[in-house]
Design a protein around this motif. Structure first.
Motif, PDB file in Angstrom:
ATOM      1  N   LEU A 224       0.517  -1.112   0.731  1.00 46.41           N
ATOM      2  CA  LEU A 224      -0.126   0.163  -0.077  1.00 46.41           C
ATOM      3  C   LEU A 224       0.787   1.393   0.051  1.00 46.41           C
ATOM      4  O   LEU A 224       0.724   2.361  -0.485  1.00 46.41           O
ATOM      5  CB  LEU A 224      -0.768   0.084   1.654  1.00 46.41           C
TER       6      LEU A 224
ATOM      7  N   ILE B 197      -3.516   6.361   0.777  1.00 44.13           N
ATOM      8  CA  ILE B 197      -2.837   5.321   1.408  1.00 44.13           C
ATOM      9  C   ILE B 197      -4.219   4.727   3.072  1.00 44.13           C
ATOM     10  O   ILE B 197      -4.946   3.982   2.975  1.00 44.13           O
ATOM     11  CB  ILE B 197      -2.001   4.918   2.716  1.00 44.13           C
TER      12      ILE B 197
ATOM     13  N   PHE C 186      -6.986   3.430   0.767  1.00 48.47           N
ATOM     14  CA  PHE C 186      -6.601   2.131  -0.250  1.00 48.47           C
ATOM     15  C   PHE C 186      -7.092   1.329   1.410  1.00 48.47           C
ATOM     16  O   PHE C 186      -7.334   0.308   0.737  1.00 48.47           O
ATOM     17  CB  PHE C 186      -5.295   2.410  -0.155  1.00 48.47           C
TER      18      PHE C 186
END
Length: 177
Positions: free
Chosen positions: A48, A63, A66
């Motif tokens: 990630l 981040i 995600f």
């Protein structure tokens, strides 16, 4: 507890207590979502981070988005993204409203001078941890060093570094595999 509220609250807490930007948030994000909540594994977190760095936009927001998407698709992504962005938005709003009242205050200036070295450490630690997890060794350590020097000394765009690394990784994978 509701996962949407839990993810928003987690990323709000990370956002409000992190100075220094997205890279400084990595240790807190990792502690919360990998170690405490177990929403992602260490390997997934490393992936990630790599993806978030490669995407346009704010690293910490990428981040968070995600991780939220992994948890609960679009609604999860919205919750984690808002949780990450809202503290900065509120702090910047407060600073904008009251900046003229404290901009020349010597105590505030001294406080920010003290915070700067801590922010450097907050960025350095995740960098070293990423290097360890990426399994850098004497054969591969030259890649991040040369990449950093190309960006820093020669002004090469990080985009070209990412493209070259992707092509190099592909070629290496085809030759070795």
């Amino acid at each position: 507890m509701n996962i949407y509220w839990e993810s928003f609250k987690t990323f709000f807490k990370i956002g409000i207590f992190t100075l220094g930007g997205g890279y400084a948030m990595i240790p807190l994000i990792e502690e919360e979502v990998v170690n405490n909540k177990k929403w992602v594994t260490k390997d997934e977190m490393l992936d990630l981070i790599a993806i978030a760095q490669s995407c346009p936009g704010v690293f910490a927001i990428n981040i968070a988005t995600f991780i939220g998407y992994k948890l609960r698709k679009t609604r999860g992504a919205i919750c984690t993204t808002l949780g990450t962005a809202m503290p900065s938005f509120l702090i910047i709003l407060a600073i904008a409203m009251f900046f003229s009242q404290f901009k020349d205050n010597p105590y505030v200036a001294a406080m920010f001078k003290g915070i700067r070295p801590a922010v450097v450490a907050l960025i350095a630690v995740p960098t070293f941890n990423l290097g360890k997890r990426a399994q850098l060794n004497m054969w591969t350590i030259w890649i991040p060093i040369v990449s950093a020097l190309l960006i820093w000394l020669l002004g090469v765009s990080p985009i070209w570094i990412i493209i070259a690394a992707g092509i190099g990784g592909y070629i290496y994978g085809r030759i070795v595999a």
